[in-house]
Design an enzyme around this catalytic site. Sequence first.
Site, PDB file in Angstrom:
ATOM      1  N   TRP A   1     -42.411  15.819  20.861  1.00 13.69           N
ATOM      2  CA  TRP A   1     -41.931  14.433  20.867  1.00 13.69           C
ATOM      3  C   TRP A   1     -40.410  14.345  20.991  1.00 13.69           C
ATOM      4  O   TRP A   1     -39.884  13.368  21.481  1.00 13.69           O
ATOM      5  CB  TRP A   1     -42.400  13.707  19.602  1.00 13.69           C
ATOM      6  CG  TRP A   1     -42.060  14.418  18.323  1.00 13.69           C
ATOM      7  CD1 TRP A   1     -40.917  14.291  17.582  1.00 13.69           C
ATOM      8  CD2 TRP A   1     -42.857  15.395  17.647  1.00 13.69           C
ATOM      9  NE1 TRP A   1     -40.947  15.118  16.493  1.00 13.69           N
ATOM     10  CE2 TRP A   1     -42.131  15.817  16.492  1.00 13.69           C
ATOM     11  CE3 TRP A   1     -44.116  15.960  17.883  1.00 13.69           C
ATOM     12  CZ2 TRP A   1     -42.619  16.760  15.598  1.00 13.69           C
ATOM     13  CZ3 TRP A   1     -44.602  16.903  16.984  1.00 13.69           C
ATOM     14  CH2 TRP A   1     -43.867  17.292  15.860  1.00 13.69           C
ATOM     15  N   LYS A   2     -39.712  15.419  20.566  1.00 13.81           N
ATOM     16  CA  LYS A   2     -38.250  15.394  20.644  1.00 13.81           C
ATOM     17  C   LYS A   2     -37.788  15.439  22.106  1.00 13.81           C
ATOM     18  O   LYS A   2     -36.908  14.675  22.517  1.00 13.81           O
ATOM     19  CB  LYS A   2     -37.666  16.555  19.863  1.00 13.81           C
ATOM     20  CG  LYS A   2     -37.980  16.507  18.375  1.00 13.81           C
ATOM     21  CD  LYS A   2     -37.459  17.730  17.649  1.00 13.81           C
ATOM     22  CE  LYS A   2     -37.849  17.708  16.174  1.00 13.81           C
ATOM     23  NZ  LYS A   2     -37.374  18.911  15.451  1.00 13.81           N
TER      24      LYS A   2
ATOM     25  N   VAL B   1     -25.434  26.133  28.604  1.00 11.81           N
ATOM     26  CA  VAL B   1     -26.880  25.954  28.488  1.00 11.81           C
ATOM     27  C   VAL B   1     -27.332  24.963  29.557  1.00 11.81           C
ATOM     28  O   VAL B   1     -26.673  23.948  29.807  1.00 11.81           O
ATOM     29  CB  VAL B   1     -27.288  25.485  27.070  1.00 11.81           C
ATOM     30  CG1 VAL B   1     -26.796  24.075  26.781  1.00 11.81           C
ATOM     31  CG2 VAL B   1     -28.785  25.568  26.872  1.00 11.81           C
ATOM     32  N   ASP B   2     -28.439  25.282  30.209  1.00 15.83           N
ATOM     33  CA  ASP B   2     -28.992  24.477  31.302  1.00 15.83           C
ATOM     34  C   ASP B   2     -30.483  24.356  31.026  1.00 15.83           C
ATOM     35  O   ASP B   2     -31.225  25.320  31.150  1.00 15.83           O
ATOM     36  CB  ASP B   2     -28.721  25.180  32.636  1.00 15.83           C
ATOM     37  CG  ASP B   2     -29.321  24.457  33.837  1.00 15.83           C
ATOM     38  OD1 ASP B   2     -30.002  23.436  33.647  1.00 15.83           O
ATOM     39  OD2 ASP B   2     -29.113  24.930  34.975  1.00 15.83           O
TER      40      ASP B   2
ATOM     41  N   GLY C   1     -25.758  31.549  28.438  1.00 18.56           N
ATOM     42  CA  GLY C   1     -24.916  31.908  29.581  1.00 18.56           C
ATOM     43  C   GLY C   1     -24.729  33.406  29.738  1.00 18.56           C
ATOM     44  O   GLY C   1     -24.337  33.883  30.814  1.00 18.56           O
TER      45      GLY C   1
ATOM     46  N   HIS D   1     -34.129  27.403  42.187  1.00 20.35           N
ATOM     47  CA  HIS D   1     -33.278  26.338  42.698  1.00 20.35           C
ATOM     48  C   HIS D   1     -32.250  26.856  43.703  1.00 20.35           C
ATOM     49  O   HIS D   1     -31.336  26.126  44.094  1.00 20.35           O
ATOM     50  CB  HIS D   1     -32.567  25.636  41.539  1.00 20.35           C
ATOM     51  CG  HIS D   1     -33.507  24.835  40.692  1.00 20.35           C
ATOM     52  ND1 HIS D   1     -34.434  25.424  39.866  1.00 20.35           N
ATOM     53  CD2 HIS D   1     -33.685  23.493  40.565  1.00 20.35           C
ATOM     54  CE1 HIS D   1     -35.136  24.483  39.250  1.00 20.35           C
ATOM     55  NE2 HIS D   1     -34.706  23.305  39.663  1.00 20.35           N
TER      56      HIS D   1
END
Length: 334
Positions: free
Chosen positions: A225-226, A172-173, A306, A44
């Site tokens: 499914w979560k 968290v990403d 992180g 990215h």
Amino acid sequence: MRVSFEEMKSEFKRVLIKKGFSEERAEASAQLFTETSCDGVYSHGYVRFPRVIEYIDKGYIDVEAVPSKIEGMGAFEKWDGNLGMGNLNAKFCMERAIELAKENVIGCVALKNTNHWMRGGSYGWQAADADCIGICWTNTLPNMPAWGGKDRRIGNNPLILSVPRENGHVVVDLAMAQFSYGKIEVTKLKNEQLPVPGGYDSDGNITSDPAEIEKTWRVLPMGYWKGSGLSILLDLIATTLSSGNSSYDVGKIDGIAEYKLSQIFIAIDVKKVSDKDFIQKAVDEVVDNVKASERVEDNGEIFYPGERTLNTRKKNLEYGIPVDENIWATIKNM
């Protein structure tokens, strides 16, 4: 091949100015692209940059557009991104959420009609740097099957959570797919396999082959499914609060290009709700407890969310940011 932080930023800025950005906006966007690359999210950062320039050339990104306020109700505001540069729109909206949090404990900004924000984690780090808890997410083009389906109906809708910490923020990403398409692309460029299965091949078999997954667009939802359910709810909340496009709507616009997205930015000023010493003690205790885990492998390492980003940042600032020579040559020749 490694490139220094300043050289990479200079090239990004040069190209953005050439495409019509003011020097100030080119500087800010180039900084975000370079920080993303420096932190190891190459997919990215510099890898994505040529596609962003392509979107500018096609008119998907308005280089002069800035967000405009639609309405505000206390600690909540709606904004229109006006198809401006995605990372600049996102940075602006998280900054606005932080300002609202400093006034009201919590601030929430819903943004519609914006472009891909590049690394969503950037805005989690931004909130944490301002001593705020950060929560933000975006919807995407339909790029993932719902659990039990084969065709793309939902987005992988990345979610970012961050907590400030003096010894290194906890951030968290994560996309709602097992792997983001950016990660899949970078793994394919390296001629490597994904560390665990990430989707299906053309024969409907689970695979770790990034090239096969790119062909089918059948990425695995995170947690099966979560992840599928969470993707749908994140999309619905972003759409409802921003009065913008859902992933379904985004898919009808072009089918391939990802723009006119909806995003949410939330900041919470922790200093207004808890004592600073308590906060740091509580966060450090959790982090230290996690890192003291019994290792599966004797030489294995346990990282808090992180931590590896900080390690990569330090290394890349010292030795330079690793780049694919062909992609870097493309950027240099723009």
